[in-house]
Design a protein around this motif. Structure first.
Motif, PDB file in Angstrom:
ATOM      1  N   PHE A   1       1.995  -5.066 -16.558  1.00 23.05           N
ATOM      2  CA  PHE A   1       2.036  -5.190 -15.106  1.00 23.05           C
ATOM      3  C   PHE A   1       2.765  -4.001 -14.474  1.00 23.05           C
ATOM      4  O   PHE A   1       2.314  -3.440 -13.480  1.00 23.05           O
ATOM      5  CB  PHE A   1       2.711  -6.496 -14.692  1.00 23.05           C
ATOM      6  CG  PHE A   1       2.848  -6.646 -13.210  1.00 23.05           C
ATOM      7  CD1 PHE A   1       1.755  -6.984 -12.428  1.00 23.05           C
ATOM      8  CD2 PHE A   1       4.067  -6.428 -12.589  1.00 23.05           C
ATOM      9  CE1 PHE A   1       1.874  -7.108 -11.058  1.00 23.05           C
ATOM     10  CE2 PHE A   1       4.197  -6.552 -11.219  1.00 23.05           C
ATOM     11  CZ  PHE A   1       3.100  -6.888 -10.448  1.00 23.05           C
ATOM     12  N   THR A   2       3.882  -3.608 -15.061  1.00 30.35           N
ATOM     13  CA  THR A   2       4.658  -2.483 -14.537  1.00 30.35           C
ATOM     14  C   THR A   2       3.863  -1.188 -14.618  1.00 30.35           C
ATOM     15  O   THR A   2       3.885  -0.381 -13.683  1.00 30.35           O
ATOM     16  CB  THR A   2       5.980  -2.342 -15.304  1.00 30.35           C
ATOM     17  OG1 THR A   2       6.698  -3.569 -15.224  1.00 30.35           O
ATOM     18  CG2 THR A   2       6.824  -1.231 -14.748  1.00 30.35           C
ATOM     19  N   ALA A   3       3.166  -0.975 -15.724  1.00 24.95           N
ATOM     20  CA  ALA A   3       2.362   0.239 -15.860  1.00 24.95           C
ATOM     21  C   ALA A   3       1.244   0.263 -14.827  1.00 24.95           C
ATOM     22  O   ALA A   3       0.997   1.296 -14.188  1.00 24.95           O
ATOM     23  CB  ALA A   3       1.794   0.325 -17.271  1.00 24.95           C
ATOM     24  N   GLY A   4       0.567  -0.855 -14.629  1.00 28.59           N
ATOM     25  CA  GLY A   4      -0.502  -0.907 -13.636  1.00 28.59           C
ATOM     26  C   GLY A   4       0.012  -0.715 -12.220  1.00 28.59           C
ATOM     27  O   GLY A   4      -0.599  -0.010 -11.413  1.00 28.59           O
ATOM     28  N   PHE A   5       1.138  -1.314 -11.909  1.00 31.87           N
ATOM     29  CA  PHE A   5       1.731  -1.191 -10.578  1.00 31.87           C
ATOM     30  C   PHE A   5       2.187   0.245 -10.323  1.00 31.87           C
ATOM     31  O   PHE A   5       2.013   0.774  -9.227  1.00 31.87           O
ATOM     32  CB  PHE A   5       2.900  -2.170 -10.447  1.00 31.87           C
ATOM     33  CG  PHE A   5       3.437  -2.291  -9.065  1.00 31.87           C
ATOM     34  CD1 PHE A   5       2.680  -2.871  -8.061  1.00 31.87           C
ATOM     35  CD2 PHE A   5       4.700  -1.826  -8.760  1.00 31.87           C
ATOM     36  CE1 PHE A   5       3.178  -2.989  -6.779  1.00 31.87           C
ATOM     37  CE2 PHE A   5       5.206  -1.939  -7.483  1.00 31.87           C
ATOM     38  CZ  PHE A   5       4.441  -2.523  -6.485  1.00 31.87           C
ATOM     39  N   SER A   6       2.773   0.881 -11.343  1.00 35.22           N
ATOM     40  CA  SER A   6       3.229   2.259 -11.159  1.00 35.22           C
ATOM     41  C   SER A   6       2.054   3.206 -10.977  1.00 35.22           C
ATOM     42  O   SER A   6       2.135   4.159 -10.196  1.00 35.22           O
ATOM     43  CB  SER A   6       4.105   2.698 -12.331  1.00 35.22           C
ATOM     44  OG  SER A   6       3.353   2.773 -13.517  1.00 35.22           O
ATOM     45  N   ILE A   7       0.944   2.966 -11.676  1.00 35.31           N
ATOM     46  CA  ILE A   7      -0.236   3.804 -11.471  1.00 35.31           C
ATOM     47  C   ILE A   7      -0.774   3.615 -10.052  1.00 35.31           C
ATOM     48  O   ILE A   7      -1.134   4.582  -9.377  1.00 35.31           O
ATOM     49  CB  ILE A   7      -1.320   3.499 -12.522  1.00 35.31           C
ATOM     50  CG1 ILE A   7      -0.906   4.039 -13.881  1.00 35.31           C
ATOM     51  CG2 ILE A   7      -2.661   4.104 -12.123  1.00 35.31           C
ATOM     52  CD1 ILE A   7      -1.839   3.681 -15.002  1.00 35.31           C
ATOM     53  N   ALA A   8      -0.812   2.373  -9.580  1.00 41.01           N
ATOM     54  CA  ALA A   8      -1.332   2.113  -8.236  1.00 41.01           C
ATOM     55  C   ALA A   8      -0.493   2.823  -7.175  1.00 41.01           C
ATOM     56  O   ALA A   8      -1.040   3.498  -6.293  1.00 41.01           O
ATOM     57  CB  ALA A   8      -1.359   0.611  -7.977  1.00 41.01           C
ATOM     58  N   LEU A   9       0.808   2.683  -7.249  1.00 40.85           N
ATOM     59  CA  LEU A   9       1.674   3.341  -6.263  1.00 40.85           C
ATOM     60  C   LEU A   9       1.725   4.846  -6.473  1.00 40.85           C
ATOM     61  O   LEU A   9       1.770   5.612  -5.513  1.00 40.85           O
ATOM     62  CB  LEU A   9       3.092   2.770  -6.337  1.00 40.85           C
ATOM     63  CG  LEU A   9       3.283   1.387  -5.756  1.00 40.85           C
ATOM     64  CD1 LEU A   9       4.734   0.963  -5.897  1.00 40.85           C
ATOM     65  CD2 LEU A   9       2.863   1.336  -4.310  1.00 40.85           C
ATOM     66  N   GLY A  10       1.730   5.261  -7.736  1.00 41.58           N
ATOM     67  CA  GLY A  10       1.844   6.687  -8.037  1.00 41.58           C
ATOM     68  C   GLY A  10       0.604   7.482  -7.701  1.00 41.58           C
ATOM     69  O   GLY A  10       0.650   8.698  -7.648  1.00 41.58           O
ATOM     70  N   VAL A  11      -0.508   6.833  -7.490  1.00 43.75           N
ATOM     71  CA  VAL A  11      -1.722   7.523  -7.074  1.00 43.75           C
ATOM     72  C   VAL A  11      -1.919   7.403  -5.565  1.00 43.75           C
ATOM     73  O   VAL A  11      -2.424   8.329  -4.925  1.00 43.75           O
ATOM     74  CB  VAL A  11      -2.941   6.964  -7.840  1.00 43.75           C
ATOM     75  CG1 VAL A  11      -4.233   7.484  -7.291  1.00 43.75           C
ATOM     76  CG2 VAL A  11      -2.823   7.302  -9.313  1.00 43.75           C
ATOM     77  N   MET A  12      -1.471   6.303  -5.007  1.00 49.59           N
ATOM     78  CA  MET A  12      -1.685   6.065  -3.588  1.00 49.59           C
ATOM     79  C   MET A  12      -0.893   7.054  -2.720  1.00 49.59           C
ATOM     80  O   MET A  12      -1.453   7.665  -1.808  1.00 49.59           O
ATOM     81  CB  MET A  12      -1.284   4.628  -3.227  1.00 49.59           C
ATOM     82  CG  MET A  12      -1.553   4.267  -1.807  1.00 49.59           C
ATOM     83  SD  MET A  12      -1.219   2.541  -1.444  1.00 49.59           S
ATOM     84  CE  MET A  12       0.490   2.375  -1.861  1.00 49.59           C
ATOM     85  N   PHE A  13       0.382   7.219  -2.998  1.00 48.67           N
ATOM     86  CA  PHE A  13       1.205   8.075  -2.139  1.00 48.67           C
ATOM     87  C   PHE A  13       0.865   9.557  -2.249  1.00 48.67           C
ATOM     88  O   PHE A  13       0.808  10.242  -1.220  1.00 48.67           O
ATOM     89  CB  PHE A  13       2.683   7.808  -2.394  1.00 48.67           C
ATOM     90  CG  PHE A  13       3.117   6.456  -1.888  1.00 48.67           C
ATOM     91  CD1 PHE A  13       2.976   6.112  -0.562  1.00 48.67           C
ATOM     92  CD2 PHE A  13       3.644   5.519  -2.750  1.00 48.67           C
ATOM     93  CE1 PHE A  13       3.350   4.870  -0.085  1.00 48.67           C
ATOM     94  CE2 PHE A  13       4.035   4.271  -2.298  1.00 48.67           C
ATOM     95  CZ  PHE A  13       3.884   3.949  -0.959  1.00 48.67           C
ATOM     96  N   PRO A  14       0.620  10.109  -3.444  1.00 49.97           N
ATOM     97  CA  PRO A  14       0.150  11.500  -3.463  1.00 49.97           C
ATOM     98  C   PRO A  14      -1.200  11.690  -2.770  1.00 49.97           C
ATOM     99  O   PRO A  14      -1.443  12.726  -2.159  1.00 49.97           O
ATOM    100  CB  PRO A  14       0.053  11.832  -4.950  1.00 49.97           C
ATOM    101  CG  PRO A  14       1.044  10.955  -5.593  1.00 49.97           C
ATOM    102  CD  PRO A  14       0.992   9.685  -4.803  1.00 49.97           C
ATOM    103  N   ALA A  15      -2.073  10.690  -2.834  1.00 52.00           N
ATOM    104  CA  ALA A  15      -3.363  10.798  -2.147  1.00 52.00           C
ATOM    105  C   ALA A  15      -3.160  10.850  -0.631  1.00 52.00           C
ATOM    106  O   ALA A  15      -3.836  11.627   0.068  1.00 52.00           O
ATOM    107  CB  ALA A  15      -4.256   9.625  -2.514  1.00 52.00           C
ATOM    108  N   ILE A  16      -2.245  10.051  -0.128  1.00 49.23           N
ATOM    109  CA  ILE A  16      -1.939  10.098   1.309  1.00 49.23           C
ATOM    110  C   ILE A  16      -1.354  11.460   1.676  1.00 49.23           C
ATOM    111  O   ILE A  16      -1.725  12.055   2.691  1.00 49.23           O
ATOM    112  CB  ILE A  16      -0.979   8.957   1.689  1.00 49.23           C
ATOM    113  CG1 ILE A  16      -1.679   7.606   1.569  1.00 49.23           C
ATOM    114  CG2 ILE A  16      -0.434   9.147   3.105  1.00 49.23           C
ATOM    115  CD1 ILE A  16      -0.762   6.420   1.695  1.00 49.23           C
ATOM    116  N   GLY A  17      -0.469  11.972   0.835  1.00 47.78           N
ATOM    117  CA  GLY A  17       0.119  13.289   1.081  1.00 47.78           C
ATOM    118  C   GLY A  17      -0.909  14.401   1.041  1.00 47.78           C
ATOM    119  O   GLY A  17      -0.867  15.332   1.858  1.00 47.78           O
ATOM    120  N   GLN A  18      -1.849  14.311   0.111  1.00 50.63           N
ATOM    121  CA  GLN A  18      -2.899  15.326   0.041  1.00 50.63           C
ATOM    122  C   GLN A  18      -3.791  15.273   1.269  1.00 50.63           C
ATOM    123  O   GLN A  18      -4.192  16.318   1.793  1.00 50.63           O
ATOM    124  CB  GLN A  18      -3.735  15.128  -1.222  1.00 50.63           C
ATOM    125  CG  GLN A  18      -3.023  15.551  -2.471  1.00 50.63           C
ATOM    126  CD  GLN A  18      -3.850  15.310  -3.720  1.00 50.63           C
ATOM    127  OE1 GLN A  18      -4.875  14.642  -3.684  1.00 50.63           O
ATOM    128  NE2 GLN A  18      -3.392  15.847  -4.831  1.00 50.63           N
TER     129      GLN A  18
END
Length: 88
Positions: free
Chosen positions: A13-30
């Motif tokens: 669960f932690t790995a999946g949650f970290s991937i979700a957040l870790g991809v979402m915020f850089p995508a918004i920044g890009q």
């Protein structure tokens, strides 16, 4: 046996949650960086070269953040250093 299964479920669960957040915020920044760069180039077309170079360096930094999150998630899933304490 119950504690080990719980630990593995929490790890997944932690790995999946970290991937979700870790991809979402850089995508918004890009998206914001590209938007601002295009707006700047539209205002001053003669500065397109330096703006583009700076944009590509910034996008590379943002993308490396997402890759770091992916690496940490893979470590959590496949090479978890805490497993030796749980499975004794």
């Amino acid at each position: 046996m119950q504690g080990e299964i719980l630990f593995l479920c929490i790890t997944v669960f932690t790995a999946g949650f970290s991937i979700a957040l870790g991809v979402m915020f850089p995508a918004i920044g890009q998206g914001k960086a590209c938007s601002q760069a295009l707006e700047s180039i539209a205002r001053q077309p003669e500065a397109a070269g330096p703006i583009s170079r700076t944009l590509f360096v910034g996008l590379a930094m943002l993308e490396s953040l997402a890759i770091y999150v992916l690496v940490v998630s893979f470590i959590l899933l496949f090479a978890n250093p805490l497993l030796k304490y749980v499975f004794k």
